[in-house]
Design an enzyme around this catalytic site. Structure first.
Site, PDB file in Angstrom:
ATOM      1  N   VAL A 453       8.217 -57.192   6.660  1.00  0.00           N
ATOM      2  CA  VAL A 453       7.838 -56.332   5.539  1.00  0.00           C
ATOM      3  C   VAL A 453       8.494 -54.970   5.681  1.00  0.00           C
ATOM      4  O   VAL A 453       8.609 -54.418   6.776  1.00  0.00           O
ATOM      5  CB  VAL A 453       6.305 -56.160   5.435  1.00  0.00           C
ATOM      6  CG1 VAL A 453       5.642 -57.473   5.083  1.00  0.00           C
ATOM      7  CG2 VAL A 453       5.723 -55.606   6.728  1.00  0.00           C
ATOM      8  N   ASP A 454       8.935 -54.446   4.559  1.00  0.00           N
ATOM      9  CA  ASP A 454       9.369 -53.053   4.504  1.00  0.00           C
ATOM     10  C   ASP A 454       8.113 -52.185   4.462  1.00  0.00           C
ATOM     11  O   ASP A 454       7.014 -52.681   4.187  1.00  0.00           O
ATOM     12  CB  ASP A 454      10.227 -52.853   3.245  1.00  0.00           C
ATOM     13  CG  ASP A 454      10.677 -51.414   3.090  1.00  0.00           C
ATOM     14  OD1 ASP A 454      11.102 -50.829   4.100  1.00  0.00           O
ATOM     15  OD2 ASP A 454      10.595 -50.887   1.974  1.00  0.00           O
ATOM     16  N   LYS A 455       8.260 -50.913   4.725  1.00  0.00           N
ATOM     17  CA  LYS A 455       7.091 -50.023   4.712  1.00  0.00           C
ATOM     18  C   LYS A 455       6.887 -49.375   3.348  1.00  0.00           C
ATOM     19  O   LYS A 455       5.903 -49.629   2.663  1.00  0.00           O
ATOM     20  CB  LYS A 455       7.227 -48.933   5.784  1.00  0.00           C
ATOM     21  CG  LYS A 455       6.007 -48.004   5.860  1.00  0.00           C
ATOM     22  CD  LYS A 455       6.161 -46.972   6.940  1.00  0.00           C
ATOM     23  CE  LYS A 455       7.150 -45.879   6.539  1.00  0.00           C
ATOM     24  NZ  LYS A 455       6.648 -45.047   5.425  1.00  0.00           N
ATOM     25  N   THR A 456       7.858 -48.571   2.919  1.00  0.00           N
ATOM     26  CA  THR A 456       7.705 -47.804   1.686  1.00  0.00           C
ATOM     27  C   THR A 456       7.697 -48.724   0.469  1.00  0.00           C
ATOM     28  O   THR A 456       8.640 -49.479   0.238  1.00  0.00           O
ATOM     29  CB  THR A 456       8.843 -46.786   1.546  1.00  0.00           C
ATOM     30  OG1 THR A 456       8.874 -45.959   2.706  1.00  0.00           O
ATOM     31  CG2 THR A 456       8.645 -45.929   0.305  1.00  0.00           C
TER      32      THR A 456
END
Length: 768
Positions: A453-456
């Protein structure tokens, strides 16, 4: 937003146009095969591979001319109605709207054939009982035989005539299918009986009873009627698989209120263009995608996102076509119209996914490729064995058992097993805001073990705000923000948007930048008012030999350790300060991470942000692994490395910098709140942009694949049991034979059972 042969057999329907109804020619309609993706035509007809009727593509939009295709062979495309050149099925226009009307007409035609066939077949059955009924016993035998012939002929050659046409086409194109078996079975029984009526002297006395040869007109007629009944039931059941698309198509209003020259007028939706100002009144559906320009309201987006609570919208917020305005009134500017709206793209994506092929379908395709020839061989073997070792009249026993094998072995259940589940599953996902790009993505999603997963924008809200500005002594904080915003105005990164919004909220001037350059995963640079401005990560500025960056990075450390985002600003080769941004976690992120762990998934956070910031978020959420300060190419390589360990990997992200990793993953999952390029690179798009939707998507995938396996097991089990029984396996021990009529009823019910099982997915409760 731009979201986007193998042989097999299946039970199918007649196209309405072949029963005397007038076919309306619709511009540019596309007809496709629901079971054989790739077959497409400009005209209705039969699929050239499996013989199934072509259906209107639900994503079709009217244009200059109609395109027709085969539902089993989407690669067939014609500009006029007709039959598929491979299997003879009726080609159909590619359009959900037209297909809905076609389904009603087709069902009406099929019912008419069934009822007329049943009306004519019943007397034939009664007459065939002869000596068992007192009032029939007195009818002269020859007269009774001629009546049976006269009544059964229209049943076989009118009500079931299309089966023979398609069987002939299957022979011409060397693509044997269910119609081959039905036509051979009923044709053999009818032909035998016809010869017995016209030339009884050709038969030996052992074939005769009271001087007459036994007939099987009733078997041919009843088999045709039962096959028609199966297709009527199948047609009714299959109509439900398009409910999701029909519901989506019904969301869009037909007109809009356009504001022009100070006046307001109601115009057809087709007349709305990009840039038009539109008035949306309370309770009305929003006509196109756009931005609110004046006033505001609450908007119910549940029909697109599945989110039950209305969303408050104000000036500058995006609204989507088909969503429902609440009690307020607002003026919006049209940004996307026609087939460019999110609603239209969703319809197109769902339709395409429903027609796609899952890898598991190869199993059914492989079996089907050999199935019909194998059944023909078994039927011939059955005929030979009964002819040599069967009781007298051995020829009659041989013929009837061979016909029973042909009928019961119709591979319709096998052909329907996978496509029906895919169609219903994809539609069910669309209702919850989970858009599946193709069947392969749906199947692969079930097998993933690692979720990256990406964060932003994925774990966080994705709408960061500037909370602090730390400027050097040479620069005023407002001037620093103004210059940074001038560069970031040309970037589409969420952090860039936050910087620009902050400058505008302070009424600071945003200048026009020149020589703009964006380095994904690093930052941006350009010239503003004659000054060289660089905005980005510390590592990016250090790489460009910016002076004093180390000192500002030390000052930023406490903010990063608190989970904040820091971006650095350099002017004319020297550090000028940094901006602190806060991007809170989505309210549902913690619940979603816990649910994903319960699904036995390993979670890896892959972000371009600083390690301290990323580690703070990961500790809060209990994420298994963190990889920070990575470029888009690094993300791509990390995903490839995880895949090389032998596990299936899914990647969830929403930005341009996520696109390479999304494409590299076994399944890319785009958050619907993100960029177009991310969505185009992904196999699954979540309209709500909520991590809980990933849980729903995985639940949907597992349920759909479980449903497919149930269907395949049932289809294989049905044929493995039915064929030996039809061949006479129980006769030597129990004296039991399977009548061709019973075989036909079992064949029809097997298809309906598979469809009924697939339709259970419509009521699936997705786990959260």
């Amino acid at each position: 937003m731009n979201l986007f042969q193998n042989k097999k057999s299946c039970c199918h329907h007649d196209h309405a146009t072949h029963e005397g109804s007038v076919q309306k020619t619709v511009s540019n309609a596309k007809y496709i095969c629901p079971m054989c993706p790739g077959v497409e035509s400009d005209k209705p007809g039969a699929c050239p591979k499996c013989g199934m009727d072509l259906e209107l593509n639900p994503a079709w939009k009217p244009s200059l001319k109609t395109t027709y295709t085969c539902p089993m062979h989407p690669e067939i495309r014609e500009d006029h109605p007709g039959k598929c050149p491979i299997c003879g099925m009726a080609l159909e226009p590619i359009s959900t709207a037209e297909n809905a009307g076609k389904e009603k007409t087709e069902l009406r035609v099929m019912l008419r054939r069934f009822w007329i066939g049943l009306f004519l077949a019943l007397p034939v059955v009664i007459l065939s009982m002869g000596e068992h009924l007192p009032f029939i016993r007195d009818i002269p035998g020859v007269f009774s035989q001629w009546i049976q012939f006269i009544l059964s002929a229209p049943v076989v050659f009118w009500a079931g005539g299309t089966f023979f046409v398609r069987a002939w086409n299957s022979l011409l194109h060397r693509s044997l299918n269910m119609f081959t078996l039905i036509a051979l079975g009923t044709g053999a029984a009818f032909g035998y009986s016809l010869v017995a009526v016209l030339a009884p002297s050709l038969f030996p006395e052992t074939f005769k009873h009271q001087g007459l040869v036994g007939l099987y007109f009733e078997a041919s007629a009843v088999i045709i009627v039962l096959v028609l009944l199966g297709q009527v039931l199948e047609l009714k059941a299959r109509a439900g698989t398009g409910d999701a698309i029909k519901a989506l198509l019904g969301l869009s209003p037909k007109t809009a209120r356009r504001l022009r020259d100070g006046s307001e007028e109601e115009v057809p939706l087709e007349d709305i263009h990009v840039g038009d100002l539109l008035r949306v009144r309370p309770g009305e559906k929003i006509p196109v995608d756009g931005l609110i320009q004046e006033e505001g309201s609450s908007v119910d987006e549940s029909m697109l996102t599945g989110e039950p609570l209305p969303m408050v919208k104000s000036k500058g917020d995006k609204v989507s076509a088909g969503t429902l305005n609440g009690t307020g009134s607002f003026v919006m500017i049209a940004e996307k119209v026609g087939d460019q709206t999110m609603l239209a793209q969703i319809v197109q994506m769902v339709a395409k996914a429903q027609r796609s092929r899952a890898p598991i379908q190869r199993l059914a395709d492989t079996v089907s490729a050999w199935f019909v020839p194998g059944v023909l061989a078994i039927s011939l073997l059955t005929f030979g064995l009964w002819l040599v070792w069967g009781p007298e009249p051995s020829f009659v026993y041989a013929l009837i058992n061979a016909v029973a094998v042909l009928i019961i072995a119709c591979p319709c259940a096998l052909g329907l097993a996978t496509p029906m589940s895919i169609m219903v599953g994809v539609g069910r996902g669309a209702q919850s805001g989970v858009l599946i790009k193709d069947a392969e993505a749906l199947e692969t999603l079930e097998k993933i073990k690692v979720l990256v997963v990406d964060k932003t924008g994925t774990l966080t809200v994705g709408k960061p705000t500037v909370t602090d500005i730390h400027a050097s002594l040479e620069w005023n904080p407002d001037d620093l923000l103004s210059l940074a915003a001038s560069i970031e105005a040309l970037s589409e990164h969420p952090l860039a948007g936050a910087v620009v919004r902050s400058a505008k909220e302070k009424n600071l001037k945003v200048f026009t930048a020149a020589d703009f350059e964006s380095i994904p995963g690093g930052g941006v640079q350009g010239k503003v008012e004659g000054k060289q401005v660089i905005v980005g990560q510390a590592a990016f500025l250090r790489k460009l030999s910016i002076r004093e960056i180390d000192e500002y990075e030390r000052q930023a450390l406490p903010f990063r350790e608190g989970g904040n985002i820091v971006i650095f600003v350099a002017i004319d080769g020297k550090s000028a300060g940094f901006l602190v941004l806060s991007d809170p976690l989505k309210p549902t992120t913690s619940q979603a991470v816990s649910a994903l762990h319960r699904l036995d998934l390993k979670l890896v956070m892959l972000t371009g942000d600083n390690l301290k910031t990323a580690q703070y978020i990961a500790n809060q959420l209990k994420i298994d692994e963190v990889v920070a300060e990575v470029s888009p190419s690094d993300k791509h390589e990390k995903v490839k490395m995880l895949k090389s360990s032998g596990v299936r990997v899914a990647m969830a992200g929403d930005g341009v910098n996520d696109a390479p990793a999304l494409a590299a993953a076994d399944v890319g999952i785009a958050m619907g709140t993100g960029t177009d390029v991310a969505m185009e690179s992904a196999g699954v798009t979540l309209i709500r942009g909520d991590l809980l939707c990933i849980v729903e998507a995985i639940s949907l995938s597992r349920a759909t694949m479980r449903n497919i396996r149930q269907n395949l097991v049932f289809a294989f089990l049905y044929n493995s049991i039915g064929i030996p029984l039809a061949a006479g396996l129980l006769y030597p021990t129990f004296g039991i034979l399977l009548s061709p009529m019973i075989a036909s009823a079992a064949m029809a019910l097997s298809s309906v059972s598979v469809i009924g099982n697939a339709l259970r997915l419509r009521n699936l409760k997705l786990k959260v």
